[in-house]
Design a protein around this motif. Structure first.
Motif, PDB file in Angstrom:
ATOM      1  N   LEU A 135       0.814  -1.208   0.000  1.00  0.00           N
ATOM      2  CA  LEU A 135       0.000   0.000   0.000  1.00  0.00           C
ATOM      3  C   LEU A 135       0.849   1.260   0.000  1.00  0.00           C
ATOM      4  CD1 LEU A 135      -2.836   1.180   0.099  1.00  0.00           C
ATOM      5  CD2 LEU A 135      -2.766   1.011   2.586  1.00  0.00           C
ATOM      6  N   GLU A 136       1.941   1.252   0.780  1.00  0.00           N
ATOM      7  CA  GLU A 136       2.785   2.432   0.855  1.00  0.00           C
ATOM      8  C   GLU A 136       3.397   2.755  -0.511  1.00  0.00           C
ATOM      9  OE1 GLU A 136       6.448   4.270   3.521  1.00  0.00           O
ATOM     10  OE2 GLU A 136       5.802   2.202   3.828  1.00  0.00           O
ATOM     11  N   ASN A 137       3.919   1.749  -1.185  1.00  0.00           N
ATOM     12  CA  ASN A 137       4.506   1.973  -2.505  1.00  0.00           C
ATOM     13  C   ASN A 137       3.461   2.383  -3.528  1.00  0.00           C
ATOM     14  OD1 ASN A 137       7.076   1.374  -1.618  1.00  0.00           O
ATOM     15  ND2 ASN A 137       6.969  -0.775  -2.196  1.00  0.00           N
ATOM     16  N   ARG A 184       3.632   5.788  -5.693  1.00  0.00           N
ATOM     17  CA  ARG A 184       3.536   5.791  -7.153  1.00  0.00           C
ATOM     18  C   ARG A 184       2.401   6.692  -7.628  1.00  0.00           C
ATOM     19  NH1 ARG A 184       1.041   2.469 -10.812  1.00  0.00           N
ATOM     20  NH2 ARG A 184       0.453   0.951  -9.221  1.00  0.00           N
ATOM     21  N   MET A 185       1.292   6.677  -6.906  1.00  0.00           N
ATOM     22  CA  MET A 185       0.194   7.566  -7.257  1.00  0.00           C
ATOM     23  C   MET A 185       0.642   9.027  -7.222  1.00  0.00           C
ATOM     24  SD  MET A 185      -2.908   5.758  -5.127  1.00  0.00           S
ATOM     25  CE  MET A 185      -4.063   7.089  -5.404  1.00  0.00           C
ATOM     26  N   ILE A 186       1.390   9.369  -6.165  1.00  0.00           N
ATOM     27  CA  ILE A 186       1.867  10.746  -6.023  1.00  0.00           C
ATOM     28  C   ILE A 186       2.844  11.093  -7.142  1.00  0.00           C
ATOM     29  CG2 ILE A 186       3.196  12.307  -4.546  1.00  0.00           C
ATOM     30  CD1 ILE A 186       2.067  10.665  -2.145  1.00  0.00           C
ATOM     31  N   GLU A 187       3.778  10.182  -7.413  1.00  0.00           N
ATOM     32  CA  GLU A 187       4.777  10.424  -8.458  1.00  0.00           C
ATOM     33  C   GLU A 187       4.133  10.567  -9.828  1.00  0.00           C
ATOM     34  OE1 GLU A 187       7.405   7.150  -8.081  1.00  0.00           O
ATOM     35  OE2 GLU A 187       8.349   7.913  -6.230  1.00  0.00           O
ATOM     36  N   ASN A 188       3.020   9.860 -10.052  1.00  0.00           N
ATOM     37  CA  ASN A 188       2.332   9.931 -11.341  1.00  0.00           C
ATOM     38  C   ASN A 188       1.406  11.119 -11.431  1.00  0.00           C
ATOM     39  OD1 ASN A 188       3.620   7.623 -12.138  1.00  0.00           O
ATOM     40  ND2 ASN A 188       1.893   6.253 -11.708  1.00  0.00           N
ATOM     41  N   GLY A 189       1.408  11.945 -10.369  1.00  0.00           N
ATOM     42  CA  GLY A 189       0.595  13.156 -10.412  1.00  0.00           C
ATOM     43  C   GLY A 189      -0.856  12.964 -10.084  1.00  0.00           C
ATOM     44  N   GLU A 190      -1.179  11.817  -9.424  1.00  0.00           N
ATOM     45  CA  GLU A 190      -2.568  11.624  -9.018  1.00  0.00           C
ATOM     46  C   GLU A 190      -2.931  12.680  -7.970  1.00  0.00           C
ATOM     47  OE1 GLU A 190      -3.529   8.300 -11.396  1.00  0.00           O
ATOM     48  OE2 GLU A 190      -4.763   9.580 -10.149  1.00  0.00           O
TER      49      GLU A 190
END
Length: 307
Positions: free
Chosen positions: A291-293, A297-303
């Protein structure tokens, strides 16, 4: 079908700190609803509002159509719950703790006590004081107290904390049986994505007090990044073989991570290729991100995750 649990706009502020911000939750009868989030995301605060333990700053919640308020105690005969730590009277035995709940719930059938101890495998600890229980057995006692009156609705905050792998499987199967065969409506919170995805029918993800995703379990499974982990005694040669065959991979200090759907879906082909080249793998497994990763990844992808 109307929702058994229906919360809209739930918000809780402590001064200028907003712990939960405009959360909406709808849970239908017989559903196992997974409420996922990292530690500190707002799960427990939301559950406390659902149970009427704290009043929302804004928003409201209904249980089977009745508004949750501090004074509306009648509906709690329908509900079993665990919130954070499953508290018990430390100087009383397991059986005595369950007898207290039995009395407070106004139950008549005393066999419920032995029934629930059998269901949660607590018979051998019946005479053990609660303060001497392991963390896992203390958790079992908490679940027993939540289930002893056979509620129609279960709200469980991290119910598998402290349980060993066998205990986790037992609780998972118990909850699935209650939902599928008894029609019990279950909301279970956790930071363990893999565990919740194994039993939940629908999932909501909370982050920094805001709901950021709602989906069915199958949709979440499709969103998680998967890689094929490979290791062997001739790692340099294995890297060259994978490179020549067009596989995309990354190198960690311990093993190779092969990316792409083909490798993940056909690990047998990767294994055969390496064996034929004289480099049999000593490790071959599909890894799924936690879940943490997933959040990172969501944040890095601009979600759009609100701070």
């Amino acid at each position: 079908m109307s929702e058994v649990i229906d919360a809209s706009g739930l918000t809780k502020a402590y001064g200028e700190t907003i712990a939960v911000n405009s959360v909406n939750l709808q849970v239908k009868k017989g559903e196992i609803f997974g409420f996922l989030g990292l530690n500190g995301a707002g799960k427990t605060t939301t559950i406390r509002m659902l149970l009427g333990m704290i009043a929302p700053t804004k928003g409201e919640c209904f249980i089977r159509g009745e508004k949750v308020t501090a004074g509306n105690v009648r509906m709690w005969n329908l509900v079993g719950y665990i919130v954070e730590t499953p508290y018990s009277y430390p100087e009383l035995t397991v059986k005595e703790n369950l007898e207290i709940v039995w009395k407070l719930r106004g139950m008549k059938d005393r066999s419920r006590i032995s029934w629930i101890m059998g269901l949660l495998k607590l018979e051998q600890y019946a005479s053990v004081k609660a303060k001497h229980l392991s963390l896992g057995n203390a958790q079992r006692l908490g679940i027993a107290k939540a289930l002893i009156h056979k509620p129609e609705i279960l709200i469980l905050d991290e119910p598998t904390n402290g349980l060993d792998p066998a205990g986790i499987v037992e609780v998972r199967e118990l909850l699935k049986d209650l939902a599928e065969n008894e029609g019990v409506t279950i909301l279970v919170s956790s930071h363990n994505l893999d565990e919740v995805s194994r039993m939940a029918t629908n999932i909501a993800i909370i982050h920094n007090g805001r709901m950021v995703r709602e989906m069915d379990a199958a949709s979440l499974e499709n969103e998680l990044k998967k890689t094929l982990v490979v290791d062997g005694r001739q790692k340099e040669i294995m890297k060259e073989i994978l490179r020549k065959k067009g596989y995309d991979f990354s190198v960690t200090s311990d093993y190779l991570e092969v990316n792409g759907d083909h490798a993940v879906k056909h690990p047998d082909q990767v294994a055969s290729m390496l064996v034929e080249a004289g480099c049999p793998p000593t490790l071959l497994q599909v890894n799924k991100e936690n879940l943490e990763n997933y959040f990172l990844r969501m944040i890095e992808n601009g979600e759009k995750i609100h701070a």
